[in-house]
Write a protein that holds these residues in place. Structure first.
Motif, short mmCIF file in Angstrom:
data_model
loop_
_atom_site.label_atom_id
_atom_site.label_comp_id
_atom_site.label_asym_id
_atom_site.label_seq_id
_atom_site.Cartn_x
_atom_site.Cartn_y
_atom_site.Cartn_z
N TYR A 6 -18.27 74.60 122.80
CA TYR A 6 -17.82 73.56 121.86
C TYR A 6 -18.96 72.83 121.16
O TYR A 6 -18.96 72.74 119.94
N GLU A 25 -10.41 69.17 125.04
CA GLU A 25 -10.08 68.18 126.07
C GLU A 25 -8.65 67.71 125.82
O GLU A 25 -8.38 67.03 124.85
N CYS A 39 -20.93 69.54 127.41
CA CYS A 39 -21.25 70.32 128.61
C CYS A 39 -22.15 71.49 128.25
O CYS A 39 -21.90 72.19 127.25
N ASN A 93 -20.28 77.35 117.13
CA ASN A 93 -18.85 77.06 117.18
C ASN A 93 -18.44 76.46 115.83
O ASN A 93 -18.61 75.29 115.59
N CYS A 98 -13.17 67.94 121.48
CA CYS A 98 -13.76 67.51 122.74
C CYS A 98 -14.87 66.52 122.43
O CYS A 98 -15.59 66.66 121.45
N CYS A 112 -20.47 75.05 127.81
CA CYS A 112 -19.36 75.19 126.87
C CYS A 112 -19.84 75.52 125.47
O CYS A 112 -20.89 75.04 125.02
N LEU A 121 -10.36 75.33 125.46
CA LEU A 121 -11.64 74.92 124.90
C LEU A 121 -11.72 73.41 124.69
O LEU A 121 -12.76 72.81 124.84
#
Length: 65
Positions: A16, A56, A11, A21, A7, A14, A54
């Motif tokens: 991510y 894009e 955000c 992560n 991604c 999120c 999770l």
């Protein structure tokens, strides 16, 4: 179904972009994708497949194929 977990957004809601992560950033192979679709098409309860999770989905270079 997520075909990629990459991604390019950040955000605030999120996981991510967060440091915790530590998932490898990968895109699903076409072989695995085809296997999933081939198996899912015979399951009557499945009427729709959404390409999201999770990552894009538009960052998957194979999405159109």
């Amino acid at each position: 179904m997520a075909t990629t977990n990459t991604c390019n957004a950040a955000c605030n809601f999120c996981i991510y972009p967060k440091e915790e992560n530590n998932l490898p950033k990968v895109t699903m192979s076409m072989d695995l994708y085809r296997k999933i679709i081939d198996e899912a098409k015979d399951i009557e309860a499945i009427s729709t497949i959404a390409f999201s999770a999770l990552g894009e989905p538009l960052l998957d270079r194979w999405l159109e194929e």
